[in-house]
Design a protein around this motif. Structure first.
Motif, short mmCIF file in Angstrom:
data_model
loop_
_atom_site.label_atom_id
_atom_site.label_comp_id
_atom_site.label_asym_id
_atom_site.label_seq_id
_atom_site.Cartn_x
_atom_site.Cartn_y
_atom_site.Cartn_z
N GLU A 198 26.70 103.16 -13.91
CA GLU A 198 26.61 101.99 -13.02
C GLU A 198 27.82 101.81 -12.13
N TYR A 199 28.98 102.03 -12.71
CA TYR A 199 30.20 101.70 -11.95
C TYR A 199 30.66 102.94 -11.18
N LYS A 200 29.95 103.19 -10.12
CA LYS A 200 30.15 104.45 -9.38
C LYS A 200 31.47 104.50 -8.62
N ASN A 201 32.15 103.37 -8.50
CA ASN A 201 33.44 103.38 -7.80
C ASN A 201 34.63 103.55 -8.73
N LEU A 202 34.32 103.87 -9.99
CA LEU A 202 35.40 104.13 -10.95
C LEU A 202 35.35 105.59 -11.38
N LYS A 203 36.50 106.21 -11.47
CA LYS A 203 36.57 107.60 -11.96
C LYS A 203 37.41 107.60 -13.24
N LEU A 204 36.74 107.86 -14.35
CA LEU A 204 37.43 107.83 -15.65
C LEU A 204 38.10 109.18 -15.88
N THR A 205 39.46 109.15 -16.02
CA THR A 205 40.16 110.42 -16.26
C THR A 205 40.86 110.46 -17.60
N GLY A 206 40.98 109.29 -18.28
CA GLY A 206 41.75 109.37 -19.52
C GLY A 206 41.65 108.15 -20.41
N LEU A 207 42.34 108.25 -21.54
CA LEU A 207 42.40 107.15 -22.51
C LEU A 207 43.85 106.74 -22.69
N HIS A 208 44.02 105.47 -23.01
CA HIS A 208 45.37 104.89 -23.16
C HIS A 208 45.43 104.10 -24.46
N ALA A 209 46.54 104.24 -25.19
CA ALA A 209 46.76 103.43 -26.39
C ALA A 209 48.24 103.09 -26.46
N HIS A 210 48.54 102.00 -27.12
CA HIS A 210 49.95 101.61 -27.34
C HIS A 210 49.96 100.91 -28.69
N ILE A 211 50.79 101.40 -29.62
CA ILE A 211 50.66 100.89 -30.99
C ILE A 211 51.67 99.81 -31.37
N GLY A 212 52.63 99.54 -30.52
CA GLY A 212 53.58 98.48 -30.87
C GLY A 212 54.96 98.80 -30.32
N SER A 213 55.92 97.99 -30.70
CA SER A 213 57.25 98.10 -30.13
C SER A 213 58.29 98.07 -31.24
N GLN A 214 59.46 98.63 -30.98
CA GLN A 214 60.56 98.71 -31.96
C GLN A 214 60.05 99.45 -33.22
N TYR A 221 52.94 107.99 -34.48
CA TYR A 221 52.67 108.65 -33.19
C TYR A 221 51.78 109.88 -33.39
N TYR A 222 52.02 110.58 -34.51
CA TYR A 222 51.18 111.74 -34.82
C TYR A 222 49.73 111.27 -34.97
N ASP A 223 49.58 110.18 -35.73
CA ASP A 223 48.22 109.66 -35.99
C ASP A 223 47.58 109.14 -34.70
N GLU A 224 48.38 108.47 -33.90
CA GLU A 224 47.85 107.90 -32.66
C GLU A 224 47.28 109.00 -31.76
N ALA A 225 48.07 110.08 -31.59
CA ALA A 225 47.58 111.18 -30.74
C ALA A 225 46.29 111.74 -31.32
N GLY A 226 46.21 111.80 -32.66
CA GLY A 226 45.00 112.30 -33.32
C GLY A 226 43.79 111.42 -33.04
N VAL A 227 43.98 110.11 -33.14
CA VAL A 227 42.86 109.17 -32.89
C VAL A 227 42.39 109.30 -31.44
N VAL A 228 43.34 109.35 -30.52
CA VAL A 228 42.97 109.41 -29.10
C VAL A 228 42.23 110.73 -28.79
#
Ligand code: LLP
Length: 438
Positions: A198-214, A221-228
């Motif tokens: 439906e959303y023909k004006n969007l081009k999906l190229t990737g996924l983004h995640a951020h797990i927290g700070s400090q 980070y190992y697990d996060e890359a695995g999930v993504v």
């Protein structure tokens, strides 16, 4: 030890006068020249951390490093990162405007956030933002409509909630399931379907995640890359498209006090790269372009705050308070997150008469305590206090509480100092006040 593992800027030492000095600038001279409170940023430390990031991730052939502007956004800081080849993670029209005002193009930048307004989306598209990290269904629809009205195909990533909990303060955890940010993993199919059909004006190229700070752990980070990457594989199987980009967010911790023990950026980079290699093999995927978007670890250790000590109050047998000329409005982190800081008296270092005190701010709240129970070298009225690690999330979260003026910021570099944020003035404080006519 690497920059983020040091409490102090890497150029800190005591000079022949017995004063603290950073990057060959005597902190007492800086306090006299620019007044206090004062934010001081050491360019040498900042650039060293930036170079360490570049070096650490250069082992991966396709890595893009974005500076998470929210940690410290000023025109001069943006210019430094831009010259070093960094892009920017931005979250508002104001951050974008600051970049444009510094003549920085948005062609390497990513627009994050869970509730971008139509005006912000338009502004970002009109100014050539590289991509949006789309957070939810409402944004997908709105962004598609706006892109369509401009006859543009807009590149996007989908922000996912990876379901990874890391051990940091609960207000700055973001990757766990119960989070306001991103698509639940169970909703991703629906989002991809909508984009493709439906959303023909969007081009999906990737996924983004951020797990927290400090963050102090590497495993997350190992697990996060695995999930993504597992999700990239599922999308490939179901929709027959292979997403070519992943963004793993920021979050690397820094050393505020000697209790903190963060890994180096090299350890984080090696962990992420080995996870990508392992999971790409496992799922039979091409290695994607990698984005990361650190904020705190790039700027925090480069910054200190200078204050002048004023009054003090001793409660016999309980504690002694010393009060400084700043506090929770220029550094809200202790009152918001119980954050801990280390500090030293910048003058008379050689005296060495430690006294345990609590450093109180000047704001009208009992909670305005910058540091509880710290040993300082015979602190007294007129002394200059140097609080370390205030480069991130201090100026950027500062306020005018109690109508106290925001401090100035100076950039120091091997004996030179330059104002990069002027001290606010009383006129600026009232310039938006509209008075009643009668
Ligand atoms: N990417 C995203 C999507 C983020 O939400 C954040 C931070 C970052 C990157 C950068 O994270 P960093 O490398 O700085 O940890 N005010 C809090 C921190 C809030 C962090 C918000 N998001 C504090 O003072 O501790």
């Amino acid at each position: 030890m690497y920059v983020n593992q040091n409490i102090k800027p890497i150029t800190t030492r005591t000079n022949s006068k017995g004063n603290l000095e950073i990057s060959n600038c005597d902190l007492v001279d800086l306090a006299n020249k620019y007044k206090t409170p004062l934010y001081v940023i050491d360019r040498v430390t900042l650039e060293q951390m930036a170079l360490d990031y570049k070096q650490a991730f250069s082992k991966y052939e396709k890595a893009n490093i974005l500076f998470a502007s929210k940690a410290l956004m000023t025109g001069a800081i943006a210019q430094i990162f831009n010259r070093l080849g960094f892009g920017f993670d931005v979250v508002s029209m104001g951050e974008i405007y600051t970049l444009l005002n510094a003549n920085i193009k948005l062609n390497k930048s990513s627009f994050n956030g869970n509730n971008k307004s139509a005006d912000e989306i338009e502004f970002a598209i009109d100014n050539g933002i590289d991509h949006f990290s789309v957070d939810n269904f409402c944004e997908l629809k709105l962004l598609n409509e706006i892109a369509k009205s401009k006859n543009k195909i807009q590149k996007i990533h989908l922000r996912i909630t990876p379901g990874i909990e890391c051990h940091t303060h609960e207000y700055i955890q973001t990757g766990q399931i119960d989070s306001k940010f991103g698509f639940d993993l169970s909703k991703i199919d629906k989002a991809v379907e909508l984009i493709l059909n439906e959303y023909k004006n969007l081009k999906l190229t990737g996924l983004h995640a951020h797990i927290g700070s400090q963050i102090f752990e590497t495993q997350v980070y190992y697990d996060e890359a695995g999930v993504v990457l597992e999700l990239v594989k599922k999308i490939k199987d179901k929709f027959n498209i292979e997403l070519s980009e992943i963004n793993l967010g920021g979050g690397l911790g820094i050393t505020y006090t000697k209790e903190d023990n963060p890994p180096s950026v090299y350890e984080i980079a090696d962990t992420i790269i080995s996870s990508i290699e392992f999971h790409c093999r496992k799922f039979n995927l091409e290695k994607p372009v990698l984005y990361i978007e650190p904020g705190r670890s790039l700027v925090c250790s480069a910054g200190v705050s200078l204050y002048t000590i004023g009054s003090s109050k001793e409660i016999e047998g309980i504690r002694k308070y010393i009060a400084i000329d700043g506090g929770m409005a220029d550094n809200p982190r202790p009152s918001m997150y119980q954050a801990k800081y280390y500090a030293e008296i910048a003058n008379k270092k050689e005296e060495n008469k430690p006294e345990k005190v609590t450093v109180a701010g000047k704001f009208c709240e009992s909670g305005d305590i910058l540091i509880s129970d710290i040993e300082l070298n015979s602190p007294s009225s007129g002394d200059i206090l140097c609080v370390y690690d205030t480069g991130a999330y201090c100026y950027s979260m500062s306020s005018n509480y109690n109508r106290i003026l925001k401090p100035a910021m100076v950039l120091i570099n091997q004996g030179k100092s330059d104002i990069i944020i002027k001290r606010q003035t009383l006129n600026q404080l009232v310039e938006n006040d509209v008075l009643l006519e009668e």
